[in-house]
Design a protein around this motif. Sequence first.
Motif, PDB file in Angstrom:
ATOM      1  N   ARG A 134     -13.377  12.294 -18.841  1.00  8.60           N
ATOM      2  CA  ARG A 134     -12.598  12.154 -17.608  1.00  8.60           C
ATOM      3  C   ARG A 134     -11.912  10.800 -17.515  1.00  8.60           C
ATOM      4  O   ARG A 134     -10.938  10.635 -16.795  1.00  8.60           O
ATOM      5  N   VAL A 135     -12.475   9.788 -18.204  1.00 10.08           N
ATOM      6  CA  VAL A 135     -11.951   8.447 -18.041  1.00 10.08           C
ATOM      7  C   VAL A 135     -12.387   7.651 -19.276  1.00 10.08           C
ATOM      8  O   VAL A 135     -13.327   8.041 -19.970  1.00 10.08           O
ATOM      9  N   ASP A 136     -11.686   6.559 -19.600  1.00  9.71           N
ATOM     10  CA  ASP A 136     -12.109   5.737 -20.742  1.00  9.71           C
ATOM     11  C   ASP A 136     -13.537   5.271 -20.530  1.00  9.71           C
ATOM     12  O   ASP A 136     -13.935   4.925 -19.415  1.00  9.71           O
ATOM     13  N   ILE A 137     -14.282   5.215 -21.646  1.00  9.59           N
ATOM     14  CA  ILE A 137     -15.735   5.065 -21.518  1.00  9.59           C
ATOM     15  C   ILE A 137     -16.134   3.749 -20.852  1.00  9.59           C
ATOM     16  O   ILE A 137     -17.083   3.694 -20.081  1.00  9.59           O
ATOM     17  N   PHE A 138     -15.357   2.690 -21.066  1.00  7.99           N
ATOM     18  CA  PHE A 138     -15.724   1.393 -20.476  1.00  7.99           C
ATOM     19  C   PHE A 138     -15.349   1.311 -18.994  1.00  7.99           C
ATOM     20  O   PHE A 138     -15.648   0.347 -18.321  1.00  7.99           O
ATOM     21  N   LEU A 139     -14.658   2.367 -18.477  1.00  4.41           N
ATOM     22  CA  LEU A 139     -14.331   2.389 -17.043  1.00  4.41           C
ATOM     23  C   LEU A 139     -15.230   3.353 -16.284  1.00  4.41           C
ATOM     24  O   LEU A 139     -15.098   3.520 -15.078  1.00  4.41           O
ATOM     25  N   GLU A 140     -16.139   3.976 -17.021  1.00  7.76           N
ATOM     26  CA  GLU A 140     -16.962   5.003 -16.391  1.00  7.76           C
ATOM     27  C   GLU A 140     -17.897   4.404 -15.346  1.00  7.76           C
ATOM     28  O   GLU A 140     -18.463   3.336 -15.553  1.00  7.76           O
ATOM     29  N   GLY A 141     -18.058   5.102 -14.236  1.00  9.92           N
ATOM     30  CA  GLY A 141     -19.009   4.685 -13.211  1.00  9.92           C
ATOM     31  C   GLY A 141     -18.594   3.442 -12.442  1.00  9.92           C
ATOM     32  O   GLY A 141     -19.387   2.843 -11.746  1.00  9.92           O
ATOM     33  N   LEU A 142     -17.332   3.041 -12.550  1.00  7.36           N
ATOM     34  CA  LEU A 142     -16.902   1.827 -11.863  1.00  7.36           C
ATOM     35  C   LEU A 142     -16.602   2.047 -10.385  1.00  7.36           C
ATOM     36  O   LEU A 142     -16.818   1.176  -9.565  1.00  7.36           O
ATOM     37  N   VAL A 143     -16.055   3.266 -10.089  1.00 10.47           N
ATOM     38  CA  VAL A 143     -15.735   3.497  -8.681  1.00 10.47           C
ATOM     39  C   VAL A 143     -16.833   4.353  -8.053  1.00 10.47           C
ATOM     40  O   VAL A 143     -17.375   5.243  -8.698  1.00 10.47           O
ATOM     41  N   PRO A 144     -17.205   4.038  -6.822  1.00  7.16           N
ATOM     42  CA  PRO A 144     -18.235   4.828  -6.148  1.00  7.16           C
ATOM     43  C   PRO A 144     -17.734   6.251  -5.918  1.00  7.16           C
ATOM     44  O   PRO A 144     -16.554   6.464  -5.599  1.00  7.16           O
ATOM     45  N   SER A 145     -18.602   7.217  -6.104  1.00  6.08           N
ATOM     46  CA  SER A 145     -18.214   8.602  -5.940  1.00  6.08           C
ATOM     47  C   SER A 145     -18.230   8.976  -4.461  1.00  6.08           C
ATOM     48  O   SER A 145     -19.275   8.988  -3.832  1.00  6.08           O
ATOM     49  N   VAL A 146     -17.059   9.231  -3.912  1.00  2.00           N
ATOM     50  CA  VAL A 146     -16.987   9.643  -2.512  1.00  2.00           C
ATOM     51  C   VAL A 146     -16.726  11.141  -2.447  1.00  2.00           C
ATOM     52  O   VAL A 146     -17.493  11.916  -1.873  1.00  2.00           O
ATOM     53  N   THR A 147     -15.620  11.544  -3.085  1.00  2.00           N
ATOM     54  CA  THR A 147     -15.283  12.961  -3.095  1.00  2.00           C
ATOM     55  C   THR A 147     -15.708  13.621  -4.396  1.00  2.00           C
ATOM     56  O   THR A 147     -15.755  14.832  -4.492  1.00  2.00           O
ATOM     57  N   GLY A 148     -15.977  12.816  -5.414  1.00  2.00           N
ATOM     58  CA  GLY A 148     -16.273  13.371  -6.731  1.00  2.00           C
ATOM     59  C   GLY A 148     -15.007  13.604  -7.531  1.00  2.00           C
ATOM     60  O   GLY A 148     -15.043  13.838  -8.741  1.00  2.00           O
ATOM     61  N   LEU A 149     -13.841  13.562  -6.848  1.00  2.00           N
ATOM     62  CA  LEU A 149     -12.568  13.678  -7.535  1.00  2.00           C
ATOM     63  C   LEU A 149     -12.165  12.268  -7.958  1.00  2.00           C
ATOM     64  O   LEU A 149     -11.896  11.417  -7.119  1.00  2.00           O
ATOM     65  N   LEU A 150     -12.127  12.048  -9.273  1.00  2.00           N
ATOM     66  CA  LEU A 150     -11.964  10.688  -9.759  1.00  2.00           C
ATOM     67  C   LEU A 150     -10.623  10.082  -9.337  1.00  2.00           C
ATOM     68  O   LEU A 150     -10.536   8.901  -8.993  1.00  2.00           O
ATOM     69  N   LEU A 151      -9.571  10.924  -9.359  1.00  2.00           N
ATOM     70  CA  LEU A 151      -8.250  10.408  -8.978  1.00  2.00           C
ATOM     71  C   LEU A 151      -8.267   9.927  -7.529  1.00  2.00           C
ATOM     72  O   LEU A 151      -7.750   8.856  -7.209  1.00  2.00           O
ATOM     73  N   VAL A 152      -8.919  10.712  -6.674  1.00  2.00           N
ATOM     74  CA  VAL A 152      -8.974  10.358  -5.255  1.00  2.00           C
ATOM     75  C   VAL A 152      -9.875   9.147  -5.036  1.00  2.00           C
ATOM     76  O   VAL A 152      -9.515   8.193  -4.340  1.00  2.00           O
ATOM     77  N   ASP A 153     -11.051   9.180  -5.698  1.00  2.00           N
ATOM     78  CA  ASP A 153     -11.995   8.075  -5.527  1.00  2.00           C
ATOM     79  C   ASP A 153     -11.396   6.741  -5.961  1.00  2.00           C
ATOM     80  O   ASP A 153     -11.601   5.712  -5.313  1.00  2.00           O
ATOM     81  N   SER A 154     -10.664   6.761  -7.067  1.00  2.00           N
ATOM     82  CA  SER A 154     -10.114   5.494  -7.560  1.00  2.00           C
ATOM     83  C   SER A 154      -9.021   4.982  -6.622  1.00  2.00           C
ATOM     84  O   SER A 154      -8.858   3.781  -6.438  1.00  2.00           O
ATOM     85  N   ILE A 155      -8.285   5.905  -6.002  1.00  2.00           N
ATOM     86  CA  ILE A 155      -7.301   5.463  -5.008  1.00  2.00           C
ATOM     87  C   ILE A 155      -8.026   4.871  -3.800  1.00  2.00           C
ATOM     88  O   ILE A 155      -7.656   3.813  -3.289  1.00  2.00           O
ATOM     89  N   LEU A 156      -9.105   5.544  -3.379  1.00  2.00           N
ATOM     90  CA  LEU A 156      -9.855   5.087  -2.210  1.00  2.00           C
ATOM     91  C   LEU A 156     -10.406   3.687  -2.415  1.00  2.00           C
ATOM     92  O   LEU A 156     -10.406   2.863  -1.507  1.00  2.00           O
ATOM     93  N   SER A 157     -10.868   3.424  -3.645  1.00  2.00           N
ATOM     94  CA  SER A 157     -11.433   2.088  -3.886  1.00  2.00           C
ATOM     95  C   SER A 157     -10.375   1.120  -4.411  1.00  2.00           C
ATOM     96  O   SER A 157     -10.666  -0.031  -4.711  1.00  2.00           O
ATOM     97  N   GLY A 158      -9.142   1.631  -4.547  1.00  2.00           N
ATOM     98  CA  GLY A 158      -8.044   0.762  -4.957  1.00  2.00           C
ATOM     99  C   GLY A 158      -8.128   0.265  -6.386  1.00  2.00           C
ATOM    100  O   GLY A 158      -7.518  -0.742  -6.743  1.00  2.00           O
ATOM    101  N   ASP A 159      -8.878   0.975  -7.210  1.00  2.00           N
ATOM    102  CA  ASP A 159      -9.026   0.543  -8.609  1.00  2.00           C
ATOM    103  C   ASP A 159      -7.977   1.246  -9.481  1.00  2.00           C
ATOM    104  O   ASP A 159      -8.172   2.372  -9.940  1.00  2.00           O
ATOM    105  N   TRP A 160      -6.858   0.584  -9.679  1.00  2.00           N
ATOM    106  CA  TRP A 160      -5.728   1.259 -10.332  1.00  2.00           C
ATOM    107  C   TRP A 160      -5.937   1.448 -11.812  1.00  2.00           C
ATOM    108  O   TRP A 160      -5.395   2.378 -12.411  1.00  2.00           O
ATOM    109  N   ALA A 161      -6.761   0.575 -12.434  1.00  2.00           N
ATOM    110  CA  ALA A 161      -7.037   0.736 -13.865  1.00  2.00           C
ATOM    111  C   ALA A 161      -7.762   2.061 -14.094  1.00  2.00           C
ATOM    112  O   ALA A 161      -7.433   2.823 -15.020  1.00  2.00           O
TER     113      ALA A 161
END
Lengths: 276, 358
Positions: free
Chosen positions: B191-218
């Motif tokens: 789902r994501v590059d291995i060194f970026l895994e688990g960086l954003v807290p899971s809110v919806t479980g949808l990684l695209l949405v979660d990363s926007i929510l936490s503002g982590d653009w990488a």
Amino acid sequence: MSLLNIENLRVSFPTEQGPVEVVKGISFELGRERLGIVGESGSGKSMTGRAILRLIDKPGIVTADKMEFDGLDLTTLPNKQMRALRGARISMVMQDPKFSLNPVIRIGDQIAEVLSFHSKLNARQRRARVLESLEAVRITDPERVYKLYPHEVSGGMGQRIMIAMMVILEPDLMIADEPTSALDVSVQAQVLDIMDDLVTRTGMGLIIISHDLNMVARYCDRILVMFNGEIVETCAASELANAKHPYTQGLLASMPTLDEHRNRLPVLDRDQLGSV
Amino acid sequence: MKSLVLKNSSSDDVWQRRRQRSLRWLKSLGGFAATIAMTFLGLLAITFVIGRVVPIDPVLAVVGDRAPQDVYDAVRAEMGLDNPLIVQFVHYVGAVLSGDLGMAVTSQRPVAEELARVFPATLEMATLGILIGVLVGVPAGVLAAARQGSWVDQVIRVLGLAGYAIPAFWLGLVGLAFFYANLGWVGGPGRVDIFLEGLVPSVTGLLLVDSILSGDWAVFRSAWSHIILPAMILGFFSLAYIARMTRSFMLEQLSQEYVITARVKGAPERVVIWRHAFRPIRIQLVTVIGLSFAQLLEGSVMIETVFSWPGIGNYLTSALLNADMNSVLGATLVIGAVFIGVNKVSDLLYRILDPRAR
């Protein structure tokens, strides 16, 4: 000058056995009068109506030596100008409002569309015109009918709505293709009277396409009889009883009347007709 | 004075009609909820029966086949398996309704928790896939029908045929080899590059949405580059189907009398196509798109395997291979519930779009 002038109109469809002509070189003229075209199913009468509006779909082919509407050559008119004619100067009422009205658009909006294609009226003006047109076809509560969907009205009212839609811009020519054959007998006369009234008042030319000889004789000035893609007889409506062509005579003889006793109605002898 | 009275009575009338209408709405809403409940109960019954008839002993799966008889019996009683079936079913329904789907045998974690992790992964990919399918497929189908027989139509038909004929895993492998390995345009499996895994807290479980929510653009960019290829492949399959159905619905519409009426009125071709022919088919399209979406949500096992996508299709496959019945039943339940949900939403849209069904 005549309103419509047609010479040698032909409509054909390609089939695997070669092209089949459904209209075989017919010619007629129309003034501001009521013309009836009668004939049996497949005689080419509906195709003639659609050919005038240039609504024969591919792969059908339409040719004519002359097809003039009010001085405009319909055979060469660009599509855009043809569209400007349709609905505004030439219109057509079709057979069954159950199929000819769009099931998912409100009746009022369907009528208002004609105005939005051909005029610059704003929404409020359009609405007022639509309500007026509904009143003109003797709909007593136009405000309510405006908001209805086609499945919520009866066949007779549907056809009146269709007429309202087709006369709202007071066209010069209206073609009515079997306008009453899908309706109950009790409302047929009502719909025809409304149409007749509008035609007389606005002075438009009318072509009624039908297989109902009596109806056409009653509402038209002149009658064309078509058979097998050709016009076999032209006469004044009042002269229909004295028709000379064997096909017309056959048609008239096949009609039952109330004040006679016959065991069998005569039927048309097609073998004999093919040779005339 | 008289007119005032009249006015009053008519406004009463309006109120009455309004009340009647809202009552009718409430009634149909109640009926709606009831059918959903009934269907869901049926689904539960089916998964329950499946769980009882498969030749996998849930006790053995827990205690192992070398446990002594008394341990076996104790566990069996603890799991409630010595109760009559109907009691077991009532317990099962109660457990499911309280969100308890049992423990996954292999991971020893609650199945509900695992499903909450894998289902969003599938949901994310399927949603993107169906979006592509609809946004490309519907206009393509309409265009093909409007220009029937032209080269546009031919191209769309060939693409549609390809959507039926090409196996998903092959397209996945070739896509990975070409766009990932050769060109490096997209991210690889996962789902994501291995060194970026688990960086954003899971809110919806949808990684695209979660990363926007936490503002982590990488993370967002990486997740996007990972999801786009499998989603496009899923999208291709659903667009092939959607375009084909749209085309045939439209062809049927274009020969309708009311389309001729529109032309008689002088409607420009664009209005004829989109207003008069397309509007009526939205109703049929809702069903097609709904089914298509439900299929994608079921999890494409092939695509999820090729792309190592931690979705429900992958989860279900490995649960089956490990004879992990709790996980299998849980996943089946989720998929069943998705079908019910999608169907009910289509029903609802139907009522909104079709004046005849109101």
